[in-house]
Each structure stands twice: as C-alpha cells, then as structure tokens.
Design a protein around this motif. Sequence first.
Motif, mmCIF file in Angstrom:
data_model
loop_
_atom_site.group_PDB
_atom_site.id
_atom_site.type_symbol
_atom_site.label_atom_id
_atom_site.label_comp_id
_atom_site.label_asym_id
_atom_site.label_seq_id
_atom_site.Cartn_x
_atom_site.Cartn_y
_atom_site.Cartn_z
ATOM 1 N N LEU A 210 62.906 42.853 90.634
ATOM 2 C CA LEU A 210 63.517 43.867 89.770
ATOM 3 C C LEU A 210 62.811 44.001 88.428
ATOM 4 N N GLU A 211 61.915 43.056 88.143
ATOM 5 C CA GLU A 211 61.191 43.025 86.869
ATOM 6 C C GLU A 211 62.165 42.968 85.691
ATOM 7 N N VAL A 212 63.093 42.012 85.761
ATOM 8 C CA VAL A 212 64.042 41.782 84.675
ATOM 9 C C VAL A 212 63.904 40.344 84.206
ATOM 10 N N PRO A 213 64.246 40.063 82.941
ATOM 11 C CA PRO A 213 64.144 38.696 82.431
ATOM 12 C C PRO A 213 65.274 37.803 82.930
ATOM 13 N N VAL A 214 65.108 36.506 82.684
ATOM 14 C CA VAL A 214 66.129 35.509 83.006
ATOM 15 C C VAL A 214 66.538 34.824 81.705
ATOM 16 N N HIS A 215 67.802 34.931 81.376
ATOM 17 C CA HIS A 215 68.365 34.512 80.090
ATOM 18 C C HIS A 215 69.339 33.370 80.345
ATOM 19 N N LEU A 216 69.069 32.176 79.792
ATOM 20 C CA LEU A 216 69.974 31.048 80.033
ATOM 21 C C LEU A 216 69.940 30.043 78.891
ATOM 22 N N HIS A 217 71.012 29.244 78.781
ATOM 23 C CA HIS A 217 71.045 28.121 77.851
ATOM 24 C C HIS A 217 70.150 27.019 78.419
ATOM 25 N N LEU A 218 69.370 26.374 77.542
ATOM 26 C CA LEU A 218 68.434 25.369 78.044
ATOM 27 C C LEU A 218 68.197 24.281 77.008
ATOM 28 N N GLN A 219 68.328 23.040 77.465
ATOM 29 C CA GLN A 219 68.077 21.859 76.624
ATOM 30 C C GLN A 219 68.763 22.001 75.269
ATOM 31 N N GLU A 220 70.079 22.250 75.367
ATOM 32 C CA GLU A 220 70.879 22.491 74.162
ATOM 33 C C GLU A 220 71.317 21.203 73.491
ATOM 34 N N THR A 221 71.563 20.154 74.293
ATOM 35 C CA THR A 221 72.060 18.889 73.744
ATOM 36 C C THR A 221 71.354 17.708 74.407
ATOM 37 N N ARG A 222 71.452 16.546 73.762
ATOM 38 C CA ARG A 222 70.902 15.320 74.342
ATOM 39 C C ARG A 222 71.618 14.980 75.643
ATOM 40 N N ASP A 223 72.941 15.211 75.699
ATOM 41 C CA ASP A 223 73.696 14.909 76.915
ATOM 42 C C ASP A 223 73.183 15.715 78.107
ATOM 43 N N GLU A 224 72.736 16.949 77.858
ATOM 44 C CA GLU A 224 72.192 17.762 78.943
ATOM 45 C C GLU A 224 70.947 17.105 79.541
ATOM 46 N N ILE A 225 70.115 16.516 78.688
ATOM 47 C CA ILE A 225 68.911 15.834 79.168
ATOM 48 C C ILE A 225 69.297 14.623 80.006
ATOM 49 N N GLN A 227 72.077 14.037 81.615
ATOM 50 C CA GLN A 227 72.690 14.477 82.868
ATOM 51 C C GLN A 227 71.638 14.951 83.859
ATOM 52 N N SER A 228 70.647 15.685 83.381
ATOM 53 C CA SER A 228 69.606 16.192 84.276
ATOM 54 C C SER A 228 68.758 15.055 84.849
ATOM 55 N N LEU A 229 68.440 14.076 84.027
ATOM 56 C CA LEU A 229 67.672 12.926 84.511
ATOM 57 C C LEU A 229 68.471 12.151 85.556
ATOM 58 N N ARG A 230 69.781 12.053 85.344
ATOM 59 C CA ARG A 230 70.645 11.341 86.288
ATOM 60 C C ARG A 230 70.772 12.101 87.613
ATOM 61 N N ASP A 231 70.986 13.418 87.524
ATOM 62 C CA ASP A 231 71.290 14.207 88.725
ATOM 63 C C ASP A 231 70.056 14.719 89.459
ATOM 64 N N HIS A 232 68.958 14.949 88.715
ATOM 65 C CA HIS A 232 67.782 15.579 89.318
ATOM 66 C C HIS A 232 66.503 14.755 89.156
ATOM 67 N N GLY A 233 66.580 13.699 88.346
ATOM 68 C CA GLY A 233 65.403 12.867 88.145
ATOM 69 C C GLY A 233 64.335 13.502 87.295
ATOM 70 N N GLU A 234 64.682 14.570 86.575
ATOM 71 C CA GLU A 234 63.714 15.246 85.706
ATOM 72 C C GLU A 234 64.452 16.010 84.617
ATOM 73 N N ARG A 235 63.745 16.320 83.558
ATOM 74 C CA ARG A 235 64.332 17.083 82.460
ATOM 75 C C ARG A 235 64.538 18.537 82.884
ATOM 76 N N PRO A 236 65.461 19.252 82.231
ATOM 77 C CA PRO A 236 65.773 20.623 82.685
ATOM 78 C C PRO A 236 64.571 21.556 82.732
ATOM 79 N N ILE A 237 63.705 21.516 81.725
ATOM 80 C CA ILE A 237 62.540 22.412 81.740
ATOM 81 C C ILE A 237 61.637 22.102 82.931
ATOM 82 N N LYS A 238 61.436 20.829 83.205
ATOM 83 C CA LYS A 238 60.610 20.444 84.360
ATOM 84 C C LYS A 238 61.236 20.961 85.652
#
Length: 438
Positions: A210-225, A227-238
């Motif tokens: 559709l050639e549209v952007p993707v808009h999302l919250h990302l790496q907003e808090t330390r807890d998010e990092i 949680q991502s390492l615990r659940d996915h084994g990598e940081r959200p950006i990775k």
Amino acid sequence: MQAELLIHSQWVLPVDSENRQLTDHALAIADGRILALLPSDEARRSIQAERVIELEGHLLIPGLVNAHTHAAMTLMRGFADDMPLMTWLHQHIWPTERRWIDPSFVRDGTRLAVLEMLRGGVTCYNDMYFHPDVAAQVTAEAGMRAVIGMIVLDSPIGYAADADDCITRGLAFQDRYRDHPLIRIAFAPHSPYAVSDVPLRRIRTLADELEVPVHLHLQETRDEIVQSLRDHGERPIKRLDRLGLVGPGLIAVHMTQLDDTEIARLASAGAHVVHCPESNLKLASGFCPVAKLLAAGVNVALGTDGAASNNDLDLLGEMRTAALLGKGVAGSASAIPAATALRMATIQGARALGLEDEIGSLEPGKSADLVALDLRDAHTQPLYRPISQLVYAAGRHQVRQVWIQGRQVIRDGMPTRLDPVEAIAAAQVWGERIRADS
C-alpha cells in the motif's frame, strides 16, 4: 501576478534550507498553494490579490506537525496521573478503554483534540487510536490535515477481537480514504510488546503493497527492553529488524532506550524517530538521545503523545521542552538550538509522515498550511530574534490565525468550522460518566 490572498507579516520563518529569518515579507496564495514569498514592498508592486491581510507585530510560520498523538484520549486528560507507564496502561487506561471505547467516545474526544491543536497552531497530526474512520471524519470536517493510523493489537479492546480483525477493519478504512485531500493512512501497531510476530509480518507486507508508513511505540522504557529480552531473546529494534520493519517507512515513537549500534542502524535504514519529551518526562520513561540521533543523520520529529499522559496537545510547549531537555541530556547548550526545535515541529515532522513535498515549510508550490502568532505581548518583547521568541518565550494563546490549504480554520483565535461550546460540553459529559464509574 494574480493571487487570491496576500498576507503581509512583520516576521516570517519559512523553515527553508537556510533557516532564514525574514522581516517585512509577504506570502501570496492561490488555489490553496503558496505562489510566492517575497519582500512586502515588492509584493505590493507586483501582486494583484483579491484579499490582503496585514499582520503587524506577527510572526508567520509553517503549520506545526504533531507527529504522534492519540487524539480521542483527550477525554482521559488528568484521569490517571503520576504513575509509571505499565501501571498507567494496565491498571487504568486499558480497563477504561475496554469499558468506554465506542464511536461516540472517539468522535467527541477527537473533536476536542482537533479544537485544541488548531488553536495551538497544529495543522497536521499523526494519530493512533481506535475507530480511525470516526477520527478521520471529524478531522476532515474541521478542515484539518492528519495521518490516521490503522491500529493493531493482539488483545481484544472493544474495537476489534484480535490483530487480524484490526487489520481487516483498517484495510476497509484505508479503502474509503485512500484519495482524500486531507487524510492519509498509516499502519499503527501499538508496540512490539502488544503485537506478535505473525501480524507484524503481515503488516510489513501490506505496508509495502500500500506504500504507507508503520507508526508504533518503540523502546519507550527500560522495562520494555527487559521484557523483550525475556520473551524474544533480543531487543525490540533487533526483533523488528528481523521482521523487516526497520526501514524508511518506520515511524518509531519515544525511543528513550537506544545504544549507539541501534542509532547507527536507524540512520542506515532511513527510519524516523518521534520525540515526545513531556510525556516521557511525566511517565519517567527516560530520555531520547536527540542530539546523537540528529548527529547520526536520523530524522527526528516532535509529538505530544496523548493528553492522558502529557496532559496537553501543545506543540509550542513541546518545542521548548525538546530544546531545553536536549541541551541537558547532551550536556551542551548548543545541542538543540531553536532552529532545530522548529524544524522538528515542522519540516522534519512532515518528512516522517511522507508529506515533506506538501507541507512543513513556506515555499512556493507547497500547500498553504500556515500559522500567525502575535508577538506583541509583554513576554515576547523586546524582540531580537523571532525564532528565539517563538521557541523559548511564546505561548499558544498567541496563535491568532491558522490556514490549511489556504482556507482559514482559526480567525482571531477562534475556529471557523468547529463549535467550541459544543465540543467542551460533550467532553464534560464524558468526564462525568467516567468519574462516576471509577
């Protein structure tokens, strides 16, 4: 030269490549677009205009671009304050949304937000919320410009049953508004922690098609990092990079938890960052390294976030906070100068939304989206450099005139297409309902 409107202003900040600060200049407008920007003396000699406006003591700037907000959340302004993000979300905001979110909530909340933003000089905003078709309708009726997000979450929250349902609803919305002159569309998955891999992959494919952007919250808090390492084994950006979402279509909001490798990756990918300094401060989420991002070549825009976590939609105030906070975080008084703060709130916001050819600066050929502020108040005098007064001293009550596509939507501080009494009365009714149910 023939023009429909000729605006003379004592000062003009066109936000061009040279960051010029002009005195006694005029803007000629026809068919909703800027024809010329030239000295007032020359304009009086060379341009025949159907209507002429003289703005003595005023500063003319491009319309401000609020690159991240949740407009309808104005109805939860002050509802849940002074608590960390996850407590705020899970114990207060999301339960309240499950109870109350419906088209009427979004209609009344968006109308209040549009009124507030227009009166503060915001002519375009980038929204992430439920019932996007309702938000788009309210915004268009007010004559405002917006990029409206196709919200996506895994969990049911009153608007849709799951991520697939969100995407289906979003695509139907996109079909209805694909050719609208004021409304653009983006995908808006809430965050990596709220959307799983399968719908994120689908969003990447559809966004490319559709050639549209993707808009999302990302790496907003330390807890998010954590949680991502615990659940996915990598940081959200990775994780997003693995899923193919880190690229020039990514509008990443908050970004308070960044290392140098991630900054370099964002720069090489051409991704965009939206800085929301006041919301980040209020939720104690951390500090976006704006100076480092800019130095690396990352386009950084400015957003207010929603009124439930800010608690206003004042982009002029956000400019000041961004400039001051950026200096403190970088340890340098010159880290985020006034001109940079203004660019973040105008042309860089337009670039993040894919609208830089249309808005964000006062240049011939672009849409006539512009704002006039009266700088004759005591707190903006004497005036040595208009850009300094704008960023470090001016307030949104000084916004007197606003045009979008050459049509005046704020005249002498009052909206031309919205009824403030009606919008405020509806908000008060919602406040009573939510308070009684809390």
